[in-house]
Design a protein around this motif. Structure first.
Motif, PDB file in Angstrom:
ATOM      1  N   ASN A   4       0.892  -1.126   0.226  1.00  0.00           N
ATOM      2  CA  ASN A   4      -0.048   0.104   0.111  1.00  0.00           C
ATOM      3  C   ASN A   4       0.753   1.250   0.144  1.00  0.00           C
ATOM      4  O   ASN A   4       0.625   2.379  -0.536  1.00  0.00           O
ATOM      5  CB  ASN A   4      -1.015  -0.103   1.238  1.00  0.00           C
ATOM      6  CG  ASN A   4      -2.083  -0.889   0.934  1.00  0.00           C
ATOM      7  OD1 ASN A   4      -2.423  -1.267  -0.358  1.00  0.00           O
ATOM      8  ND2 ASN A   4      -2.490  -1.543   2.112  1.00  0.00           N
ATOM      9  N   ALA A  69       2.058   3.648   5.106  1.00  0.00           N
ATOM     10  CA  ALA A  69       1.126   2.650   4.902  1.00  0.00           C
ATOM     11  C   ALA A  69       1.207   1.291   5.499  1.00  0.00           C
ATOM     12  O   ALA A  69       2.129   0.839   5.816  1.00  0.00           O
ATOM     13  CB  ALA A  69       0.716   2.491   3.544  1.00  0.00           C
ATOM     14  N   ASP A  71      -1.567  -2.594   6.171  1.00  0.00           N
ATOM     15  CA  ASP A  71      -2.911  -3.285   5.530  1.00  0.00           C
ATOM     16  C   ASP A  71      -4.095  -2.604   5.190  1.00  0.00           C
ATOM     17  O   ASP A  71      -4.703  -2.646   4.480  1.00  0.00           O
ATOM     18  CB  ASP A  71      -2.939  -4.468   6.263  1.00  0.00           C
ATOM     19  CG  ASP A  71      -1.733  -5.334   5.935  1.00  0.00           C
ATOM     20  OD1 ASP A  71      -0.990  -5.378   5.134  1.00  0.00           O
ATOM     21  OD2 ASP A  71      -1.806  -6.444   6.946  1.00  0.00           O
ATOM     22  N   PHE A 101      -7.622   1.465   2.458  1.00  0.00           N
ATOM     23  CA  PHE A 101      -7.291   0.694   1.391  1.00  0.00           C
ATOM     24  C   PHE A 101      -8.227  -0.800   1.226  1.00  0.00           C
ATOM     25  O   PHE A 101      -8.438  -1.176   2.490  1.00  0.00           O
ATOM     26  CB  PHE A 101      -5.810   0.068   1.160  1.00  0.00           C
ATOM     27  CG  PHE A 101      -4.802   1.065   1.265  1.00  0.00           C
ATOM     28  CD1 PHE A 101      -4.467   1.662   0.067  1.00  0.00           C
ATOM     29  CD2 PHE A 101      -4.219   1.398   2.449  1.00  0.00           C
ATOM     30  CE1 PHE A 101      -3.508   2.496   0.378  1.00  0.00           C
ATOM     31  CE2 PHE A 101      -3.231   2.493   2.657  1.00  0.00           C
ATOM     32  CZ  PHE A 101      -3.080   2.978   1.605  1.00  0.00           C
ATOM     33  N   ILE A 106      -7.021   2.245  -3.646  1.00  0.00           N
ATOM     34  CA  ILE A 106      -7.435   3.107  -2.569  1.00  0.00           C
ATOM     35  C   ILE A 106      -8.783   3.354  -2.352  1.00  0.00           C
ATOM     36  O   ILE A 106      -9.601   3.353  -3.535  1.00  0.00           O
ATOM     37  CB  ILE A 106      -6.962   4.572  -2.970  1.00  0.00           C
ATOM     38  CG1 ILE A 106      -5.302   4.455  -3.092  1.00  0.00           C
ATOM     39  CG2 ILE A 106      -7.514   5.541  -2.118  1.00  0.00           C
ATOM     40  CD1 ILE A 106      -4.959   5.985  -3.844  1.00  0.00           C
TER      41      ILE A 106
END
Length: 159
Positions: A4, A69, A71, A101, A106
């Motif tokens: 991510n 970022a 998970d 996410f 996104i």
């Protein structure tokens, strides 16, 4: 680097090269976006907004930093310099972005910045003096949403 985090890097790198298609493809089909101007975009409106902004941003430069970022959530700081199309005035905007996410895309994106400061740069003295007023801020929002709606019709993008 977390996948991510890589997605955020890919998104802003595409922004730097004015690749609106890559930016749009970074979003989940049910994505939402909000910032002080575009309060509640959903689905294809989100990608269409970026397509419109990079198409209009002839002298746009973008920088990004502090990408984080995991998970489920992420964040980044980014800065943009560009001429506001309606006035030709130079704008320097400093933005903080928050993401969630889903399925490698996104899902939610929220940008935070001072609309009052932005109005001062984009509109000059009237924006500096009245940019804090809800009436001027609502006019800015209304014009932006109308512009996006017209762009989507012209490009045949339906939500």
């Amino acid at each position: 680097m977390h996948p991510n985090e890589e997605l955020i890097h890919k998104f802003y790198t595409a922004f730097q090269s004015k690749d609106g298609n890559t930016m749009a493809s970074s979003y989940h089909g049910e994505a939402t976006f909000s910032d002080p101007v575009f309060k509640d975009l959903k689905g294809k409106e989100v990608g269409a907004m970026w397509l419109m902004l990079v198409e209009r941003g002839q002298n746009l430069t973008v920088r990004f930093s502090n990408v984080k970022a995991d998970d489920t959530k992420g964040s980044a700081d980014w800065e943009a310099d560009y001429s506001f199309s309606k006035t030709g005035r130079m704008v320097y905007n400093k933005i903080h972005a928050e993401f969630t996410f889903q399925d490698g895309k996104i899902k939610t994106h929220k940008d935070s910045f001072s609309l009052w400061k932005w109005a001062g740069m984009a509109l000059g003295t009237p924006g500096t003096l009245m940019g804090w007023l809800p009436t001027l801020q609502n006019k800015i929002r209304s014009e932006a949403v109308t512009g996006l709606t017209m762009y989507m019709k012209r490009k045949k993008i339906s939500n």
